[in-house]
Write an enzyme that holds these catalytic residues in place. Structure first.
Site, PDB file in Angstrom:
ATOM      1  CE1 TYR A 172      -4.100  -1.788   0.219  1.00  0.00           C
ATOM      2  CE2 TYR A 172      -3.258  -2.825   2.212  1.00  0.00           C
ATOM      3  CZ  TYR A 172      -4.211  -2.748   1.205  1.00  0.00           C
ATOM      4  OH  TYR A 172      -5.263  -3.610   1.206  1.00  0.00           O
ATOM      5  CG  PHE A 192       0.334   0.289  -5.037  1.00  0.00           C
ATOM      6  CD1 PHE A 192       1.282   0.191  -6.055  1.00  0.00           C
ATOM      7  CD2 PHE A 192      -0.369  -0.848  -4.680  1.00  0.00           C
ATOM      8  CE1 PHE A 192       1.521  -1.024  -6.684  1.00  0.00           C
ATOM      9  CE2 PHE A 192      -0.130  -2.057  -5.313  1.00  0.00           C
ATOM     10  CZ  PHE A 192       0.814  -2.151  -6.316  1.00  0.00           C
ATOM     11  CE  LYS A 213      -2.785   4.562  -8.043  1.00  0.00           C
ATOM     12  NZ  LYS A 213      -2.687   3.122  -7.720  1.00  0.00           N
ATOM     13  CD  GLU A 230      -9.550  -3.082   1.266  1.00  0.00           C
ATOM     14  OE1 GLU A 230      -9.508  -2.254   0.347  1.00  0.00           O
ATOM     15  OE2 GLU A 230      -9.132  -4.273   1.130  1.00  0.00           O
ATOM     16  CG  ASP A 245     -15.630  -9.623  -2.373  1.00  0.00           C
ATOM     17  OD1 ASP A 245     -16.023  -8.884  -3.318  1.00  0.00           O
ATOM     18  OD2 ASP A 245     -14.855 -10.576  -2.527  1.00  0.00           O
ATOM     19  CD  GLU A 295      -5.945   2.729  -5.690  1.00  0.00           C
ATOM     20  OE1 GLU A 295      -4.938   2.904  -6.413  1.00  0.00           O
ATOM     21  OE2 GLU A 295      -5.993   3.128  -4.528  1.00  0.00           O
ATOM     22  CD  GLU A 320      -3.125  -6.220 -10.188  1.00  0.00           C
ATOM     23  OE1 GLU A 320      -3.697  -5.518  -9.337  1.00  0.00           O
ATOM     24  OE2 GLU A 320      -1.887  -6.166 -10.386  1.00  0.00           O
TER      25      GLU A 320
END
Lengths: 635, 635
Positions: free
Chosen positions: B320, B323, B329, B385, B413, B430, B439
């Site tokens: 994390y 990223f 981004k 999350e 989920d 994302e 992904e």
């Protein structure tokens, strides 16, 4: 297995049928009809067969597995036409593909023996999506059999072959087999010979491949007859079909009557399919029966054997036994010794000294003694042998009436054997391997030549190694099945069966004995072979051609070169040697006019001899067996 | 490492020299002279160097290993000329070959850093025997370094490339490196760009590649300058040479004086070699310095990473952290949310509902809050999350001043999360991988869209996958080093460095959200890429180009497509994603005008998503990753 004798699909040479009219019948009834006409199995359309009532419980799994092949035609006929018309980059619908996937899955569920898929489209090109469908099916279901149907002959013959090759490569699976199909166009002999090295499981003979003879009976053109006989020899399943590319019924030269309600085993005049069946049976009977020797060799067909290590290992009794059976070979040796004795008569009245180096259990000693008798010459034979077990046999024989006083047994290695001051008039050896020098004959004889008189004779006096590119999908798959580098870099002794020789063998090198100086026994050669049509190279075949003796009395050869194979007195070919197969790591597709370039080395160091090889065209390959890492013969 | 700063050969970008006059001097003296002029190492002729007194004890092993490259020239100059004139089937003498074998063995004995062998003859074709000599040397001596010297440029440029490729393939050894040589002819940019994907270890710059400028100083033509800079960037060793194809001395535009007895580190006017060295140093300084980000990424260059399994695994805190560092981004996301809020203002005064699906540690929540502020809109953010560890962080943040009352944390989920009756105006995610959908963004967002209002917005709204064939010898060798099938069928995330893009990327497929119906997320595509010169395909590069938002207020993209890479506000490229590398089992040589045809599938079943791929031209290859056997992403 005689044609039509109720064999099942797992046996060789049974005969099946694929009739358009089966589309309207349940599978069990198709089987009953076909067997009534003498056929052993049927090919039915998977899509037709799974339509509701057409698949009935009476056709149980045992019958499906033994007698039914399904044809998944949807992708080939519908979707492929759409794709052919589509722009290269257009995303084509996957409707046809899904239908095919379902067909194959259904054939698997029903328990069909195999599923036919059409590889070659109208334009002969292959389709990557079809290959992907098949590759997935084979990956997921180890027991599934896929027969890739390839229409050969006609103007698209080369394209069809290339399509099959691409398909087999895309599947990356040794278990895809070809079903080659012949129709009206027939196929040239050159066109079909390359299929001898491919994994052909079936031969589909369409009724439009037949002609009518003067009596109105269906017969095949001569070239197709030859192909059919070859297919019988190779054990392919033969399928008679009246379906065209689109699955429609073809007109028959001798129309049959499948509508007549034949009973099982009935042989009625009214059933015209019988005429085709009978013609095929007639062709099958015309295939020459296998000789006793061929039957004895059958278990060795296309079976990879590691070559002997004659210096490092001692041969077993059974190996000697096998070799000694080859009368044709020892006849040649006897004749060579006889000529040498006759030509050498000027040397005086003294008994000639013949040394047999590597005498084994004595077959060459016997050949020499027979030769002396027919040449009316006295000889003393020295039998030199390093294998202590074989020496026991020799010493026993030395007490026999035939040998006593004429044969002296000398235990030891011919390269360092103490025979006192005596020198040989003739040194006889049988050290040749399939590729001539591959069992170290040059190294052994170089060592033995110190025992030869000046002007003495070596039998053999020279031997030449020949090599040719071959199509041999089965041999390659067998070597690749080990999944290691070592087995892809080892030459094997093989009784060739499903092997196609792409070009005439060429000479790699030659060894002569005796030699004045002792030059290197290393060799290297660059060879080019021309191809005339698309063909696959799976490796190379190695042969030898030896000159046993040449002199005033004549010439005696001993050869396994395919165009010059030594035959025995009864017309049987000499069988002591099978050829050598040099694999290459990746099969190579040569297109028409491509040259196949091979670089071959014979290398020797203090401890071993080995070969290295490299194909540099049509596609560059890697050097094989670098420094003898995978295969070598110990000195 | 600055040029000439007494680095050794194992470091990047040092500068060596190969002077004809070294032939007359002991190796230790060559080294002393060269270092005195600023060079870091020398290239000397192995045959010259081993002549008696020329190899002196003062040049010890450490110096040899650090500062000396031997050139084995015998086979190239003598034997090859003889072979070139010989008939294809004539057995050529092995005198020249033996000389070369001895040169290489001697260089190994002396401890030279590497041995140069000339791969491209005058006619640009490669020689199988030379390749065999090198293959054997590398097989027998794991530590030996061979630099295959290839003369590029001129009319034989394509032949030289093909020769190198054949040579590398024949050696079947990943450790053969190329030393590309440039002379008077120079080389076009197209000609040298393909070398970026090859394993180039050295760049030999012959003095006849230089021109004289107005002041009489040696300079390089613009195209060669660009190549030299690229070689510096790739870390190749640069070698200045005054030797022609036959090893004779070339005339220099600025003649030097190696005969003057320079002392070590002396920088005298008289030594003209210094002029060339200084020019190279000037070029080297002209290579733009690496940015901080580029330095941070350096360890990842050409390093194969297995892509994330975001659904099956929970990301680690450090992932994390990495990223979240990518400001470019999140700037794009902030701008996209801002535009969506502005364009959606007509929806009334109620606070807009923004759901962040896959909120991680909250960077998109922060971006949404910043966007709301600049759009002057009230929003309520739902942070959804599934990773329970990240949820802890989110719940902690929800108590902060910035988030309190505006952010609701929903553990679960996104495909089956209970947020009550509330529906989102905007769903932000994302979930994109390097190849867009890799992904599982399509599958996750399909599940999340039930929480979106009719007419609501998904950010991203669409993403497209792009793919291009690449030359990437190092990547291929890294995958092949595992010696198993699995690693040749796995796509890797890679920071490309020694990679050459053969053709422009093409679109494979696109996903859009929200979607009215729920069609299949399977895809298949057939793509053709044109080539304009001989080039090697080692696999394919995958990229994505996403449309985050498009509306009245404007358009925001997020892309790693090389021609459209998203840049940050400071001019740094977005670094969250490296491209994907799809390997192929065997590299393929495409010759000029060949089409590279790729068939690519995205496949999905109840448990996983995977890709399958197949190259059908210029050479048919196998289907990769059949049924996801080697690589899949769990759903």
């Amino acid at each position: 297995m005689p044609l039509g004798a109720r064999c099942d699909l797992r046996d060789a040479a049974c005969c099946g049928c694929e009739f358009a009219r089966f589309a309207d019948e349940p599978t069990s009834r198709c089987v009953a009809r076909a067997t009534a006409s003498g056929f052993d199995f049927v090919v039915v359309d998977a899509r037709d067969a799974r339509r509701g009532s057409r698949f009935d419980a009476r056709c149980d799994v045992a019958v499906m597995e033994r007698m039914v092949v399904m044809r998944a035609s949807a992708f080939a006929t519908e979707a492929l036409k759409r794709i052919a018309n589509a722009n290269a980059n257009e995303r084509t619908s996957d409707v046809g593909e899904r239908g095919m996937v379902e067909d194959i899955a259904w054939a698997r569920h029903a328990g069909a023996h195999a599923t036919c898929v059409d590889v070659s489209r109208g334009d002969g090109r292959y389709n990557a999506r079809l290959a992907a469908v098949v590759a997935r099916e084979l990956e997921a279901n180890a027991h599934v059999k896929i027969w890739a149907r390839v229409k050969v002959g006609g103007v698209r013959d080369d394209d069809a072959y290339v399509a099959w090759r691409a398909f087999a490569k895309a599947c990356a699976n040794a278990d895809v087999r070809a079903a080659i199909e012949i129709g009206r166009d027939g196929v040239s002999e050159e066109g079909w010979r390359r299929w001898r090295g491919e994994r052909v499981v079936a031969f589909v003979l369409r009724v439009d491949a037949f002609r009518t003879n003067a009596k109105g009976y269906p017969v095949l053109p001569r070239a197709t007859q030859a192909l059919a006989k070859e297919m019988f020899r190779l054990g392919a399943q033969v399928i008679l079909s009246d379906r065209d590319d689109d699955g429609d019924e073809l007109a028959c030269v001798a129309p049959w009557d499948v509508d007549s309600d034949v009973k099982e085993n009935e042989d009625g005049e009214g059933n015209r399919t019988r005429l085709y069946w009978e013609y095929l049976a007639y062709l099958f009977r015309g295939v020459e029966a296998s000789s006793e020797q061929a039957l004895a060799e059958a278990p060795y067909r296309d079976y990879l054997q590691i070559p002997l290590q004659p210096l490092m290992d001692n041969l077993e009794n059974v190996t000697y036994e096998t070799f000694e059976k080859d009368a044709s070979k020892y006849n040649q040796y006897e004749e060579a010794v006889r000529m040498a004795l006759v030509d050498g008569a000027r040397q005086g009245d003294e008994a000639a000294v013949v040394m047999v180096v590597g005498a084994g259990r004595g077959p060459l000693v016997n050949a020499a003694l027979r030769a002396a008798k027919s040449a009316h010459r006295d000889i003393t034979v020295y039998a030199i042998e390093k294998n202590p077990h074989a020496v026991v046999t020799l010493q026993h024989l030395a007490q026999s009436d035939e040998w006593r006083g004429r044969v002296r047994v000398c235990p030891g290695d011919m390269r360092a054997c103490d025979v006192g001051d005596v020198k040989a008039d003739i040194i006889v050896s049988e050290l040749l391997g399939s590729f001539g020098d591959n069992e170290l004959s040059p190294e052994c004889l170089d060592g033995a030549m110190s025992m030869l008189k000046d002007g003495g004779v070596s039998i053999p006096s020279e031997y030449e190694s020949f090599i040719a590119p071959i199509t041999a999908a089965k041999l390659h798959a067998s070597a690749a099945a080990y999944k290691d580098l070592e087995h892809m870099e080892t030459p094997y002794v093989v009784r060739f069966h499903r092997v196609h020789e792409i070009a005439e063998p060429k000479s790699a090198w030659k060894f002569s004995h005796p030699r004045k100086q002792q030059p290197s026994n290393e060799r290297q050669v660059d060879l080019e072979f021309e191809t005339t049509q698309p063909v696959t190279v799976h490796g190379f075949a190695g042969y030898f051609d030896a000159l046993l003796y040449a002199g005033n009395s004549g010439t005696v050869r001993c050869s396994i070169h395919p165009h010059n194979h030594t035959m025995g007195p009864t017309g049987e070919p000499m069988f002591s040697w099978f050829p050598l197969y040099f694999p290459i790591r990746e099969p190579v597709l040569a297109v028409a006019g491509d040259r196949v370039t091979l670089h071959l080395w014979r290398r020797v160091d203090a401890h071993k001899m080995w070969y290295e090889w490299l194909v540099s065209s049509p596609v560059q390959g890697p050097l094989h067996n670098i420094n003898g890492r995978s295969y070598r013969i110990g000195l």
